[in-house]
Scaffold this motif. Structure first.
Motif, PDB file in Angstrom:
ATOM      1  N   ALA A   1       0.825  -1.210   0.000  1.00 43.04           N
ATOM      2  CA  ALA A   1       0.000   0.000   0.000  1.00 43.04           C
ATOM      3  C   ALA A   1       0.865   1.268   0.000  1.00 43.04           C
ATOM      4  CB  ALA A   1      -0.937   0.010   1.201  1.00 43.04           C
ATOM      5  N   VAL A   2       1.852   1.298   0.863  1.00 42.85           N
ATOM      6  CA  VAL A   2       2.705   2.484   0.959  1.00 42.85           C
ATOM      7  C   VAL A   2       4.148   2.044   0.731  1.00 42.85           C
ATOM      8  CG1 VAL A   2       3.345   4.440   2.408  1.00 42.85           C
ATOM      9  CG2 VAL A   2       1.123   3.352   2.707  1.00 42.85           C
ATOM     10  N   SER A   3       4.889   2.863   0.042  1.00 37.11           N
ATOM     11  CA  SER A   3       6.280   2.510  -0.220  1.00 37.11           C
ATOM     12  C   SER A   3       7.082   2.491   1.071  1.00 37.11           C
ATOM     13  CB  SER A   3       6.882   3.531  -1.185  1.00 37.11           C
ATOM     14  OG  SER A   3       8.292   3.507  -1.065  1.00 37.11           O
ATOM     15  N   PRO A   4       7.930   1.465   1.263  1.00 39.89           N
ATOM     16  CA  PRO A   4       8.768   1.423   2.461  1.00 39.89           C
ATOM     17  C   PRO A   4       9.704   2.623   2.548  1.00 39.89           C
ATOM     18  CG  PRO A   4       9.128  -0.513   1.066  1.00 39.89           C
ATOM     19  CD  PRO A   4       8.100   0.318   0.385  1.00 39.89           C
ATOM     20  N   TYR A   5       9.924   3.267   1.410  1.00 35.91           N
ATOM     21  CA  TYR A   5      10.787   4.449   1.444  1.00 35.91           C
ATOM     22  C   TYR A   5      10.170   5.560   2.279  1.00 35.91           C
ATOM     23  CZ  TYR A   5      13.428   2.219  -2.264  1.00 35.91           C
ATOM     24  OH  TYR A   5      14.178   1.330  -2.971  1.00 35.91           O
ATOM     25  N   LEU A   6       8.857   5.460   2.499  1.00 35.10           N
ATOM     26  CA  LEU A   6       8.183   6.505   3.289  1.00 35.10           C
ATOM     27  C   LEU A   6       8.224   6.222   4.790  1.00 35.10           C
ATOM     28  CD1 LEU A   6       5.125   7.398   1.059  1.00 35.10           C
ATOM     29  CD2 LEU A   6       7.059   8.846   1.663  1.00 35.10           C
ATOM     30  N   ASN A   7       8.893   5.120   5.156  1.00 41.89           N
ATOM     31  CA  ASN A   7       9.004   4.745   6.563  1.00 41.89           C
ATOM     32  C   ASN A   7       9.402   5.928   7.444  1.00 41.89           C
ATOM     33  OD1 ASN A   7       9.306   3.443   8.937  1.00 41.89           O
ATOM     34  ND2 ASN A   7      11.017   2.136   8.317  1.00 41.89           N
ATOM     35  N   GLY A   8      10.462   6.600   7.036  1.00 42.34           N
ATOM     36  CA  GLY A   8      10.962   7.721   7.837  1.00 42.34           C
ATOM     37  C   GLY A   8       9.910   8.814   8.009  1.00 42.34           C
ATOM     38  N   ALA A   9       9.167   9.091   6.910  1.00 43.84           N
ATOM     39  CA  ALA A   9       8.144  10.137   6.971  1.00 43.84           C
ATOM     40  C   ALA A   9       7.064   9.773   7.976  1.00 43.84           C
ATOM     41  CB  ALA A   9       7.539  10.348   5.591  1.00 43.84           C
ATOM     42  N   ILE A  10       6.636   8.513   7.934  1.00 45.73           N
ATOM     43  CA  ILE A  10       5.566   8.088   8.839  1.00 45.73           C
ATOM     44  C   ILE A  10       6.051   8.118  10.292  1.00 45.73           C
ATOM     45  CG2 ILE A  10       4.128   6.118   9.493  1.00 45.73           C
ATOM     46  CD1 ILE A  10       3.839   5.561   6.506  1.00 45.73           C
ATOM     47  N   GLN A  11       7.286   7.662  10.493  1.00 47.21           N
ATOM     48  CA  GLN A  11       7.842   7.745  11.846  1.00 47.21           C
ATOM     49  C   GLN A  11       7.859   9.189  12.330  1.00 47.21           C
ATOM     50  OE1 GLN A  11      11.658   5.858  11.976  1.00 47.21           O
ATOM     51  NE2 GLN A  11      10.789   3.804  12.046  1.00 47.21           N
ATOM     52  N   GLY A  12       8.236  10.090  11.437  1.00 46.38           N
ATOM     53  CA  GLY A  12       8.290  11.507  11.803  1.00 46.38           C
ATOM     54  C   GLY A  12       6.931  12.012  12.252  1.00 46.38           C
ATOM     55  N   VAL A  13       5.893  11.649  11.492  1.00 46.69           N
ATOM     56  CA  VAL A  13       4.540  12.082  11.851  1.00 46.69           C
ATOM     57  C   VAL A  13       4.154  11.561  13.236  1.00 46.69           C
ATOM     58  CG1 VAL A  13       2.092  11.830  11.270  1.00 46.69           C
ATOM     59  CG2 VAL A  13       3.767  12.332   9.471  1.00 46.69           C
ATOM     60  N   ILE A  14       4.490  10.267  13.465  1.00 45.29           N
ATOM     61  CA  ILE A  14       4.147   9.661  14.757  1.00 45.29           C
ATOM     62  C   ILE A  14       4.822  10.395  15.911  1.00 45.29           C
ATOM     63  CG2 ILE A  14       4.328   7.558  16.143  1.00 45.29           C
ATOM     64  CD1 ILE A  14       2.765   6.596  14.020  1.00 45.29           C
ATOM     65  N   ILE A  15       6.086  10.754  15.707  1.00 46.29           N
ATOM     66  CA  ILE A  15       6.827  11.426  16.786  1.00 46.29           C
ATOM     67  C   ILE A  15       6.165  12.759  17.130  1.00 46.29           C
ATOM     68  CG2 ILE A  15       9.016  12.552  17.354  1.00 46.29           C
ATOM     69  CD1 ILE A  15      10.239  10.369  15.390  1.00 46.29           C
ATOM     70  N   VAL A  16       5.849  13.530  16.076  1.00 48.67           N
ATOM     71  CA  VAL A  16       5.235  14.835  16.323  1.00 48.67           C
ATOM     72  C   VAL A  16       3.885  14.658  17.012  1.00 48.67           C
ATOM     73  CG1 VAL A  16       4.339  16.917  15.236  1.00 48.67           C
ATOM     74  CG2 VAL A  16       6.466  15.916  14.423  1.00 48.67           C
ATOM     75  N   LEU A  17       3.108  13.682  16.539  1.00 53.32           N
ATOM     76  CA  LEU A  17       1.803  13.403  17.153  1.00 53.32           C
ATOM     77  C   LEU A  17       1.960  13.066  18.628  1.00 53.32           C
ATOM     78  CD1 LEU A  17      -0.329  11.304  14.635  1.00 53.32           C
ATOM     79  CD2 LEU A  17      -0.817  13.558  15.590  1.00 53.32           C
ATOM     80  N   ALA A  18       2.964  12.235  18.927  1.00 55.59           N
ATOM     81  CA  ALA A  18       3.161  11.808  20.316  1.00 55.59           C
ATOM     82  C   ALA A  18       3.419  13.011  21.206  1.00 55.59           C
ATOM     83  CB  ALA A  18       4.323  10.817  20.403  1.00 55.59           C
ATOM     84  N   VAL A  19       4.222  13.949  20.706  1.00 59.80           N
ATOM     85  CA  VAL A  19       4.551  15.125  21.522  1.00 59.80           C
ATOM     86  C   VAL A  19       3.319  16.015  21.703  1.00 59.80           C
ATOM     87  CG1 VAL A  19       5.948  17.207  21.643  1.00 59.80           C
ATOM     88  CG2 VAL A  19       6.970  15.056  20.922  1.00 59.80           C
ATOM     89  N   ILE A  20       2.512  16.120  20.623  1.00 59.41           N
ATOM     90  CA  ILE A  20       1.288  16.924  20.753  1.00 59.41           C
ATOM     91  C   ILE A  20       0.374  16.313  21.817  1.00 59.41           C
ATOM     92  CG2 ILE A  20      -0.840  17.633  19.581  1.00 59.41           C
ATOM     93  CD1 ILE A  20       0.839  17.910  17.031  1.00 59.41           C
TER      94      ILE A  20
END
Lengths: 335, 508
Positions: A307-326
């Motif tokens: 469904a999603v390219s593994p190359y986007l792994n870093g991007a998704i991790q980044g979103v999760i980190i920001v969400l966690a802090v919010i």
């Protein structure tokens, strides 16, 4: 529904019954497991689970140490480079000792000792610069991050340091074998996490870390040796980087300038996702473990599905980190 | 404003209620502030003074009743709206940006501009003008983090002047000031009053209330007990109205003779930059007072003694030579220092009561894992012994009132079982009922054989509490008073370095 926090100094308790701060990371992990299982039938197979856990172990062991550093109000950006440097050093020392010692237990113990001592010394250097020399942790570890990265590149002469093939075979059980079908990295990660959780919650040292991170002046006025406690957190983290490296080297049998790149960010991210406060004062090791699992599950799911390219792994991790802090901040605002 | 009569209040609270969740903290209170009048608001900690002040200045909205400005009901949506209408609150904890300069703080949010650029010269000039009116010696270009607490107080007032304040509400303005600094502040308050400002302030120092206010409102448990002209109330009557019962003698009397055995001997204690060649002897079971102006090195000398600062000198504890490099080493020798700054050095405000209580003596509870049950027992005992009034056992330290935080801090220090305890400002910012409890406690401690050093800026306290008083001036021991010589006058003269009795201000 009411949730009570077990830990001593939990920060804000949510008013509306459910404590998002405690449950958030757990719910996220459960959701990821469900998503993974629905998307790929192999996801819950023993092979995949073992693979995910074993790959999590390196970052996880480091992140447990990072939890203490951050709880005490510090930060260490150098762990990825440090791991690469220690890996390079370990390979170099073992290769050099091979002609005189031959393949066998002594040379392996020498390699292990090298990694542990290097980790301790590297952590000690960070700690001394930060505590005794009073330099910002961010600056010190940004500096050592560059130094170790450059040193490993220099040791490898710009290429790759490879462990002697015979030695590599001898070392492989450190990564691939284990007890009762559970591989060593998973076992070591579990032991480190359990010890870390006990130290954080049930010892004076853990309490001191939280107090120092919350207000180091109060700690100082309360007869706590603030510098020494801070130093211990960095030395402990260095030692754990050494332990993680010992099991990482047999996996690939080599080290290069690309080894351990961005590990520091993954480790810090795991700590924050797990609910430890970035500014210090409150930390929980079990949360860090969940944070590590969340990060590696995301990578694993992306690899298993199209469904999603593994190359986007870093991007998704980044979103999760920001969400966690919010999320962390929102539960604080309810205070 | 020409048509205004003298009696019309500038700002008034009319049967104001305020609740926090299910807890009602203000019950229909009425207070009016008139132009050209200084109004004192007094009451014990937790009586509702802060809440009332916050409602006056837009930090909180009332849940019932109205706020009136110049006779018309107003609804301040925020402190900014209140400030825009000339109603300013000066906080006890300063609201200054530490890293900015004095001038930048005074004009923060309403900077003067010339075209696109800031008109720094004009702002600096005006700031300098206000500061000199206040007789404040800091320069507009000084960084706030570099100036002293009294100066910060004056900068806050300059900021209010710059905002053309018609109503100035001050939360314990003198808590961090010495007597002479407070006197300078009162002169400014006098001046503002004569210019027609309506001023309200709170203070736990009743002599100040008597000295500066025109009218007094006493609050207790969220209601206004009485409002009277100051001339009709004595300090004793104020105290009784606050506490709601008759107060017996504030200071306990020593029972039994004082031991001659020295507990602590200090010779030539020097803390570079703060204290020089300080020598004294503390006897077993004695209460020794240390007085002096703020900045006289009292606190720094004692912090040096317990290893919080670098120091040289000879220290003997119980006759044995002692080397103290860290507070931990001091604690192991039975010597503990209790800081004057309970909020940023005494307690971890974001931690629970239990964690705070046991922090200094945590090693007692580590076997090697922390004995949670023993910690809980210690908390139960501390709450009982020190009468700590807390909304809940598992609350955070920041949720306690100032007086109860101080009791928790004392309990925390005593858990380390010191033989010698140094208490810096034992009752700063604390109501009179709690003060009395703390004085009783200190005397009980001394009667049990603990030696106590009390540092205090409040002269009646240091005189009433101690057997002897040492006076420090500019980092040195200026003298010692005991017995009949233990008078405010004698101490002030020593502290100021004066031969004659005059209360002139010490040049910096």
């Amino acid at each position: 529904m009411t949730t009570t926090t077990e830990g001593g100094a939990a920060p804000a308790k949510a008013r509306h019954g459910v404590n998002l701060h405690v449950l958030g990371p757990i719910l996220a992990l459960i959701a990821l497991v469900i998503v993974g299982a629905l998307m790929n039938s192999n996801f819950l197979s023993a092979g995949n689970v073992t693979n995910v856990l074993a790959r999590s172990a390196f970052i996880g062991i480091i992140a447990v140490g990072m939890t203490f550093v951050i709880t005490a109000g510090g930060l260490d950006l150098s762990v990825g480079s440090m791991a690469a440097f220690i890996a390079g050093l370990m390979i170099l020392v073992m290769n050099l000792a091979l002609p005189s010692m031959g393949v066998g237990l002594p040379v392996m113990l020498l390699g292990i000792a090298t990694a542990l001592v290097a980790g301790l010394v590297a952590g000690w250097i960070n700690g001394i610069l930060i505590t005794t020399m009073r330099i910002e942790a961010f600056i010190v570890t940004l500096g050592t991050m560059g130094i170790y990265r450059s040193l490993v590149t220099w040791l490898a002469d710009g290429g790759t340091l490879s462990l002697d093939f015979g030695l590599r075979t001898a070392l492989q059980p450190l990564y691939y074998s284990g007890i009762l079908g559970i591989s060593w990295p998973i076992i070591v990660f579990a032991i480190v996490a359990i010890i870390g959780e006990v130290v954080m919650r049930m010892t004076a040292f853990g309490r001191y870390c939280a107090a120092i991170g919350s207000n180091d002046q109060v700690a100082r006025y309360s007869s706590v040796n603030v510098n020494r406690m801070r130093l211990y957190t960095y030395v402990g983290l260095g030692l754990l980087v050494g332990i993680a490296t010992i099991m990482y080297v047999p996996r690939l049998g080599s080290a290069s300038s690309a080894t351990g790149v961005l590990w520091e960010l993954e480790a810090i991210a795991a700590v924050i996702i797990g609910g430890t406060v970035l500014k210090g004062g409150f930390g929980r090791v079990w949360g860090t473990v969940i944070g590590v699992l969340i990060l590696s599950l995301i990578g694993n799911i992306l690899n298993l599905t199209d469904a999603v390219s593994p190359y986007l792994n870093g991007a998704i991790q980044g979103v999760i980190i920001v969400l966690a802090v919010i999320l962390q901040r929102e539960s604080k605002a309810g205070d | 404003m020409a048509s205004q009569t003298i009696s019309q209040p500038r700002l008034a609270l009319r049967s104001v209620d305020r609740s926090f969740g299910p807890v009602q903290v203000l019950h229909g209170i009425d207070i009016d502030l008139r132009p050209g009048e200084v109004h004192a608001l007094i009451g014990e900690n937790g009586a509702g003074k802060s809440t009332a002040m916050k409602i006056m200045t837009g930090y909180l909205a009332p849940t019932g009743g109205t706020v009136e400005l110049d006779g018309k009901p107003v609804r301040f949506g925020s402190s900014e709206t209140a400030e825009a209408q000339g109603v300013v609150l000066i906080h006890q904890e300063f609201n200054l940006a530490e890293q900015l300069t004095v001038e930048e703080n005074v004009f923060l949010g309403r900077e003067l501009r010339r075209g696109l650029f800031l008109d720094k010269a004009a702002m600096r000039r005006k700031t300098a003008g206000w500061l000199s009116e206040l007789r404040c010696r800091v320069a507009p270009t000084d960084r706030v983090s570099d100036i002293s607490n009294p100066d910060k107080q004056l900068v806050e007032i300059a900021k209010a002047l710059g905002r053309d304040a018609k109503v100035i509400v001050m939360d314990e303005p003198t808590a961090v000031l010495t007597n002479s600094e407070a006197e300078a502040l009162f002169e400014q308050i006098d001046r503002l009053r004569s210019e027609g400002a309506a001023i309200l302030f709170t203070s736990h120092k009743l002599d100040e209330v008597k000295r500066i206010s025109d009218r007094i409102t006493v609050m207790r448990d969220g209601v206004v007990v009485t409002t009277k002209p100051t001339s009709e109330m004595s300090e004793d009557q104020m105290a009784e109205a606050m506490v709601g019962r008759e107060l017996k003698d504030l200071y306990p009397v020593r029972r039994g003779a004082l031991s001659e055995t020295p507990a602590l001997q200090v010779e030539g204690l020097t803390v570079p930059g703060h204290a020089e060649d300080v020598s004294f002897t503390l006897r077993q079971g004695e209460i020794l007072g240390i007085a002096g102006l703020i900045g006289s090195g009292r606190t720094e000398a004692m912090e040096g003694l317990v290893g919080l600062r670098r120091h040289t000198g000879r220290v003997r504890i119980g006759g044995q030579d002692a080397t103290i490099r860290t507070p931990k080493e001091a604690q192991e020798l039975g010597l503990v220092y209790l800081t004057e700054d309970r909020k940023s050095r005494g307690l971890v405000l974001n931690m629970g009561l239990r964690e705070n209580l046991t922090l200094t003596s945590l090693r007692q509870f580590a076997k090697p894992l922390l004995d949670r049950r023993a910690e809980e027992e210690a908390l139960t005992k501390a709450i009982r012994d020190f009468d700590i009034r807390t909304p809940a056992r598992d609350t955070l330290a920041k949720n306690l009132s100032g007086g109860n935080q101080q009791k928790l801090l004392i309990a925390k220090t005593m858990l380390a079982e010191p033989k010698i305890v140094i208490i810096d400002e034992p009752t700063r910012g604390i109501d009179i009922g709690t003060k009395q409890q703390i004085y009783d406690f200190i005397h009980r401690l001394a009667a049990e054989g603990t030696s106590v050093i009390v540092i205090s800026s409040e002269l009646p306290e240091v005189i009433g509490l101690s057997d002897r008083v040492l006076v420090m001036r500019r980092g040195r021991m200026a003298g010692e008073v005991a017995g009949a010589d233990k008078t405010e006058d004698a101490i002030v003269r020593l502290a100021m370095g004066l031969g004659a009795a005059s209360r002139e201000e010490e040049p910096a």
